[in-house]
Structures are given as structure tokens and as C-alpha cells.
Design an enzyme around this catalytic site. Structure first.
Site, short mmCIF file in Angstrom:
data_model
loop_
_atom_site.label_atom_id
_atom_site.label_comp_id
_atom_site.label_asym_id
_atom_site.label_seq_id
_atom_site.Cartn_x
_atom_site.Cartn_y
_atom_site.Cartn_z
N SER A 37 60.66 55.58 62.40
CA SER A 37 61.39 55.13 61.22
C SER A 37 62.66 54.41 61.65
O SER A 37 63.22 54.68 62.73
CB SER A 37 61.77 56.35 60.36
N TYR B 156 66.62 64.28 58.22
CA TYR B 156 65.49 63.38 58.48
C TYR B 156 65.79 62.45 59.65
O TYR B 156 64.98 62.28 60.55
CB TYR B 156 65.16 62.59 57.23
#
Length: 258
Positions: free
Chosen positions: A152, A165
């Protein structure tokens, strides 16, 4: 000559589902030798097989050939589940492993419960490690293997209200970079696909999305978070990629490696 065997984690929706369909329905079989038959299925794994309905519906709509796709139960949080899935691969090996299972956590850090934080780290980091530990030894022994990991942009830069995250995705960056240096002498190649916003159910499936828990944050932080939520919704509405675009990056990576 053996055919390429692909196993993908996290296929109930999103990138995993679309990648499984992309590879299973590929008419050119461009990621495999088109002259060798029969074709092994793409193994699409899910934590809960009760969630496999959308995958099969999409496979029928896309015209995936019979036998091109097989679902297996695999929960990356459970080493026994990972081992059981590996044992059910009838070819006895996995040539291409796609570590895609992941979970998000959005909100002010101070409102997250220890359980929610632990769950995200267990899936995103420890779950990836468990999966690699299960399949990597055989790849090294055979001196052949391809590993693709869903990363990501949150592993490249910190994003507000995504502290846990991003921490998990930064960890994945380090994990993959370390393995990428070590594994080439064993004939194993690691690729990390660093995604931006993608139109999937990821936001809806996040762990512990704060509601009333926001009462644990100060008023100024609550205002900032509300502004960020509106910004995030606009980004996903106006600028997010379709999952098919992202899966093409995975497919091209396979084309370049196999």
C-alpha cells in the site's frame, strides 16, 4: 512439464477476487505455457467459505472455464488453517503465492482497542509471515517460486488516522525488501505491489470502525477526523482505481517473471 500453480489469499472480495478471476479466465494463459494441458486451477482462498458466493457468481459472469478456479478455506490468523490449505493443493506445490489478505483500521489512535490493533497486525503482518512460512521452504527446496504481496502507499508514507494500518504496511515493506535480497539465489522472486485507493469493500470491512468510540477523542480531533472522512469518501469516489486496473499490474508482474 508441470504447469504453474497459483494460490491467492483474501479472495472474498476486492483485489483477491478480481485477480483470481483475471488469471482463471485469461484466454491467452499468458502467465503460463499455452501448449501444456491440463491446466491446474487458480486456488482462491477465503477465511470463510460461506463468503465465496460473489466469487463464483463473478466467475460465471466472466466465463471462467470449468475447473479453472478452486476455492480453499485459509485463515492467515491460524497456522493450522494455512497448513491445511497447503495440503489440499492437489499438485503438491505452489509456484506463485499471492499474499493479499489484509485488514484496515481507521480513526484516532487513542480510541482503538487493543483487540482491534492486534487483529490488524495479526492479519496484515503476522498473517503474511505465517503464509510465507508455510509455502516458502518448498519454493527454496525446488529453487523456484514467485511471491507477490499486496502492499500500500500507506507503507511508503504515513496517512492521517491510519496509524496502525500504516505501521502494518511499513512492516510489510521491510519484510519484503529483506526477502527480496535473500531469496534470488534460491530461484525465488518477491514483488510488492504498492496500491493506492482502490474501489473495493475495504473501507466497509475495516476492523473496529469508530462510532461512539470517538467519544474517547478530544473535540478538535473529532472535527479533524470528520473532515478526513469526507475527504476520504471523495478520494474513493473520484480518484480510486478499479480493482481490474490493479490486477493487471499483478498479471504483468507474472508475465515478466514466468
Amino acid at each position: 512439464m508441470d504447469r504453474t500453480v497459483v494460490l491467492i489469499t483474501g479472495c472474498s472480495s476486492g483485489i483477491g477476487l478480481h485477480l483470481a478471476l483475471r488469471l482463471a479466465s485469461d484466454p491467452s494463459r499468458s502467465f503460463k505455457d499455452p501448449h501444456l494441458l491440463p491446466e491446474p486451477p487458480v486456488y482462491a482462498t477465503l477465511r470463510d467459505l460461506r463468503a465465496q458466493g460473489p466469487l463464483w457468481e463473478a466467475a460465471r459472469a466472466r466465463g471462467c472455464p470449468p475447473g479453472s478456479l478452486e476455492t480453499l478455506q485459509l485463515d492467515v490468523r491460524d497456522a493450522d488453517s494455512v497448513a491445511a490449505a497447503r495440503a489440499r493443493v492437489t499438485e503438491g506445490r505452489v509456484d506463485v503465492l499471492v499474499c493479499n489478505a489484509g485488514r484496515g483500521l481507521l480513526g484516532p489512535l487513542e480510541v482503538h482497542t487493543a483487540g482491534a490493533v492486534g487483529s490488524v497486525l495479526d492479519v496484515n503482518v503476522t498473517g503474511t509471515v505465517r503464509t510465507l512460512q508455510a509455502f516458502l521452504p518448498d519454493m527454496k527446496r525446488r529453487r523456484s517460486g514467485r511471491i507477490l504481496v499486496t502492499g500500500s502507499m500507506g507503507g511508503l508514507m504515513g496517512l492521517p488516522f491510519n496509524a496502525v494500518y500504516c505501521a502494518s504496511k511499513f512492516a510489510i515493506e521491510g519484510l519484503c525488501e529483506s526477502l527480496a535480497v535473500l531469496l534470488p539465489p534460491f530461484g525465488v522472486h518477491v514483488s510488492l505491489i504498492e496500491c493506492g485507493p482502490v474501489r473495493t469493500a475495504f473501507l466497509e470491512k475495516q476492523e473496529g470502525v469508530p462510532g461512539g468510540a470517538l467519544d474517547g477523542a478530544d473535540a478538535e480531533t473529532r472535527v479533524l477526523f470528520s473532515c478526513y472522512q469526507r475527504h476520504l469518501e471523495r478520494i474513493f469516489r473520484e480518484a480510486a482505481q478499479d480493482p481490474e486496473e490493479v490486477t493487471e499490474v499483478f498479471a504483468v508482474s507474472l508475465d515478466n517473471l514466468i
